[in-house]
Design a protein around this motif. Structure first.
Motif, mmCIF file in Angstrom:
data_model
loop_
_atom_site.group_PDB
_atom_site.id
_atom_site.type_symbol
_atom_site.label_atom_id
_atom_site.label_comp_id
_atom_site.label_asym_id
_atom_site.label_seq_id
_atom_site.Cartn_x
_atom_site.Cartn_y
_atom_site.Cartn_z
ATOM 1 N N ASN A 1 0.825 -1.205 0.000
ATOM 2 C CA ASN A 1 0.000 0.000 0.000
ATOM 3 C C ASN A 1 0.860 1.256 0.000
ATOM 4 O OD1 ASN A 1 -1.507 2.099 2.122
ATOM 5 N ND2 ASN A 1 -2.818 1.317 0.509
ATOM 6 N N THR A 2 1.950 1.221 0.781
ATOM 7 C CA THR A 2 2.845 2.369 0.833
ATOM 8 C C THR A 2 3.436 2.664 -0.539
ATOM 9 O OG1 THR A 2 3.408 1.888 3.130
ATOM 10 C CG2 THR A 2 4.927 3.302 1.906
ATOM 11 N N MET A 3 3.817 1.631 -1.279
ATOM 12 C CA MET A 3 4.378 1.833 -2.607
ATOM 13 C C MET A 3 3.358 2.471 -3.542
ATOM 14 S SD MET A 3 7.508 0.936 -2.408
ATOM 15 C CE MET A 3 8.037 0.761 -4.108
ATOM 16 N N GLY A 4 2.110 2.063 -3.416
ATOM 17 C CA GLY A 4 1.070 2.677 -4.228
ATOM 18 C C GLY A 4 0.912 4.153 -3.921
ATOM 19 N N LEU A 5 1.019 4.511 -2.646
ATOM 20 C CA LEU A 5 0.869 5.900 -2.255
ATOM 21 C C LEU A 5 2.095 6.728 -2.621
ATOM 22 C CD1 LEU A 5 -0.879 5.313 1.164
ATOM 23 C CD2 LEU A 5 -1.921 6.010 -0.992
ATOM 24 N N VAL A 6 3.278 6.113 -2.574
ATOM 25 C CA VAL A 6 4.477 6.797 -3.075
ATOM 26 C C VAL A 6 4.319 7.066 -4.572
ATOM 27 C CG1 VAL A 6 6.943 6.525 -3.547
ATOM 28 C CG2 VAL A 6 6.034 5.928 -1.297
ATOM 29 N N GLY A 7 3.770 6.077 -5.285
ATOM 30 C CA GLY A 7 3.492 6.279 -6.707
ATOM 31 C C GLY A 7 2.522 7.420 -6.936
ATOM 32 N N LEU A 8 1.475 7.475 -6.105
ATOM 33 C CA LEU A 8 0.522 8.582 -6.192
ATOM 34 C C LEU A 8 1.218 9.924 -5.975
ATOM 35 C CD1 LEU A 8 -2.665 7.298 -4.345
ATOM 36 C CD2 LEU A 8 -2.639 8.428 -6.565
ATOM 37 N N ALA A 9 2.139 9.963 -5.029
ATOM 38 C CA ALA A 9 2.852 11.205 -4.736
ATOM 39 C C ALA A 9 3.683 11.652 -5.937
ATOM 40 C CB ALA A 9 3.746 11.012 -3.516
ATOM 41 N N ILE A 10 4.464 10.730 -6.483
ATOM 42 C CA ILE A 10 5.322 11.070 -7.623
ATOM 43 C C ILE A 10 4.474 11.396 -8.850
ATOM 44 C CG2 ILE A 10 7.102 10.200 -9.191
ATOM 45 C CD1 ILE A 10 8.033 8.393 -6.837
ATOM 46 N N GLY A 11 3.504 10.527 -9.132
ATOM 47 C CA GLY A 11 2.662 10.735 -10.293
ATOM 48 C C GLY A 11 1.825 11.985 -10.203
ATOM 49 N N GLY A 12 1.373 12.320 -8.982
ATOM 50 C CA GLY A 12 0.570 13.518 -8.818
ATOM 51 C C GLY A 12 1.327 14.780 -9.188
ATOM 52 N N ILE A 13 2.619 14.841 -8.846
ATOM 53 C CA ILE A 13 3.435 16.006 -9.210
ATOM 54 C C ILE A 13 3.550 16.126 -10.723
ATOM 55 C CG2 ILE A 13 5.744 17.006 -9.096
ATOM 56 C CD1 ILE A 13 6.028 15.708 -6.325
ATOM 57 N N VAL A 14 3.905 15.021 -11.368
ATOM 58 C CA VAL A 14 4.127 15.037 -12.815
ATOM 59 C C VAL A 14 2.814 15.239 -13.560
ATOM 60 C CG1 VAL A 14 4.953 13.689 -14.777
ATOM 61 C CG2 VAL A 14 6.174 13.586 -12.581
ATOM 62 N N MET A 15 1.800 14.454 -13.213
ATOM 63 C CA MET A 15 0.534 14.518 -13.936
ATOM 64 C C MET A 15 -0.222 15.817 -13.643
ATOM 65 S SD MET A 15 0.472 11.919 -15.816
ATOM 66 C CE MET A 15 1.055 10.227 -16.022
ATOM 67 N N GLY A 16 -0.084 16.330 -12.417
ATOM 68 C CA GLY A 16 -0.717 17.604 -12.115
ATOM 69 C C GLY A 16 -0.147 18.719 -12.970
ATOM 70 N N ALA A 17 1.188 18.763 -13.081
ATOM 71 C CA ALA A 17 1.818 19.778 -13.925
ATOM 72 C C ALA A 17 1.446 19.567 -15.390
ATOM 73 C CB ALA A 17 3.334 19.725 -13.745
ATOM 74 N N LEU A 18 1.384 18.301 -15.812
ATOM 75 C CA LEU A 18 1.027 17.999 -17.203
ATOM 76 C C LEU A 18 -0.400 18.433 -17.511
ATOM 77 C CD1 LEU A 18 2.099 16.608 -19.799
ATOM 78 C CD2 LEU A 18 1.085 14.480 -18.938
#
Length: 419
Positions: free
Chosen positions: A56-73
């Motif tokens: 679960n933690t890995m999924g949330l780390v992914g959300l954190a990283i992806g949220g930065i990139v995808m939010g800017a995109l």
């Protein structure tokens, strides 16, 4: 009819409904849907609870990283393309989880699901909803957040029932395929509103006035990032470990999942209520009130050992805790400019997901060390206290000058909301 009274488009409520449904499905799986899989995966792979919770933690780390990139995109390209990619990746990764042969493969899959799936949905969808509303955005965001709460309550219960009938592999496959079938059509509805005539449209680029405008965006982002890191570390402990805690009281898994479901049903009302409260008293006060609620009550879960009491207390906790995410999102909307909002949301929510992952992981580790959840829930309360101090400091910063007081009293530009 004057431009200021031009009616808002009815399609904005279609956007709200679609966003709520998508976040119910995706966040229900990625935030705490794994809670029903903890015991089966422990048995399957001979792992500790902390090792399984790390999925679960890995999924949330992914959300954190992806949220930065995808939010800017999402600030720069088609919002539909970003959201559609997130829908496809979420469903594919969950379905593929049914075929893993080692625990590390689940770690990797959930990392990808979070980064390219949930990361492309959460921040972009909330930012999108905010752009469709000149007024009443707090209520709209609360409704979308309530959709997420439905998923966070319903998905673990559905997973528990599916695991009993299909096994954990069959449950992953069924949920993954269902996610694809539902998320993709909903993603096709995503689009930005057209240009609005009149003064409201002219106000959109700057959005905030007064004290908010005087604050540097980097300061807002840094302060809110620390706050959400702490509040979500607290939040994730009952989300991930309440069902296992209930099971320690010799209560079967479906009934334990039912306690979580009752908590999240109350959270549906809480998220809408705190969204409306943010429209009335301001985003920061609503955020503080919800944070104080969950901080004061979270440790009380460890004082209960009866199913009936769990059913009574969990909705009381759930109603107040639910306002935290609504408060965070309305505060981001109030303090960030429109043309940077999805990116800012992605950065701030990255720390929220890190907090979710950290709290859930440490909750499992502390259980492994002590054999009980007392330390896990006490640590959650401590994180909540740090969050309250941080929110209080931010509120003081906003309110410290005349411009800030004017802003709180309603001098925001049209559509920006209230601090």
């Amino acid at each position: 009819m004057t431009p200021s009274r031009t009616p808002e488009p009815a399609f904005r409520w279609v956007i709200v409904a679609a966003a709520a449904a998508m976040l119910a499905i995706a966040m229900g799986q990625l935030v705490n849907g794994l809670s029903a899989f903890l015991a089966p995966l422990e048995r399957e792979f001979g792992a500790t609870r902390g090792q399984v919770a790390l999925v679960n933690t890995m999924g949330l780390v992914g959300l954190a990283i992806g949220g930065i990139v995808m939010g800017a995109l999402a600030d720069r390209v088609s919002i539909r393309a970003v959201v559609l990619a997130g829908a496809v990746m979420t469903g594919l990764c969950i379905a593929t989880a049914s075929q893993v042969t080692a625990l590390w493969q689940l770690h990797l899959l959930f990392l990808v699901a979070g980064a390219l799936g949930g990361g492309a949905l959460f921040a972009p969808l909330f930012a999108l909803v905010g752009t469709w509303f000149r007024t009443g955005a707090g209520l709209a965001i609360g409704i979308v957040s309530a959709g997420q709460a439905i998923g966070q309550g319903g998905v673990p219960l559905a997973n528990a029932l599916l695991i009993e009938s299909l096994g954990w592999r069959g449950a992953f496959l069924a949920v993954g395929l269902a996610s694809l079938a539902l998320l993709v059509p909903l993603a096709l509805l995503a689009r930005r509103p057209g240009a609005r005539p009149g003064p409201a449209a002219a106000a959109q680029p700057g959005q905030a006035a007064g004290g908010a405008a005087a604050m540097r965006p980097a300061t807002v982002i840094a302060t809110l990032s620390l706050a959400v890191l702490c509040c979500c570390s607290l939040m994730s402990v009952p989300l991930m470990h309440l069902a296992p805690l209930v099971q320690l009281c010799a209560i079967p898994a479906p009934e334990a999942a039912g306690v979580v479901m009752v908590m999240m049903l109350a959270a549906i009302a809480g998220r809408v209520a705190f969204g409306r409260l943010a429209d009335m008293i301001g985003a920061l006060p609503a955020y503080f009130a919800a944070s104080a609620w969950q901080t004061a009550l979270v440790v009380m879960f460890t004082w209960i050992d009866d199913l009936g009491l769990f059913y009574i207390f969990s909705p009381i906790y759930g109603f107040g805790y639910a306002g935290v995410m609504t408060g965070v999102l309305t505060t981001i909307r109030a303090l960030t400019p429109l043309n940077r909002r999805a990116g800012a949301t992605g950065i701030i929510l990255a720390f929220a997901w890190i907090g979710h992952g950290l709290g859930g992981f440490l909750g499992g580790v502390f259980f492994d060390l002590t054999g009980s959840y007392d330390l896990s829930f006490a640590a959650a309360m401590a994180a909540g206290l740090v969050n309250l101090i941080t929110i209080g400091a931010l509120a003081w910063w906003v309110l410290r000058g005349p411009a800030g007081r004017a802003t709180v009293n309603g001098s925001f530009a049209a559509g920006s909301g209230r601090i």
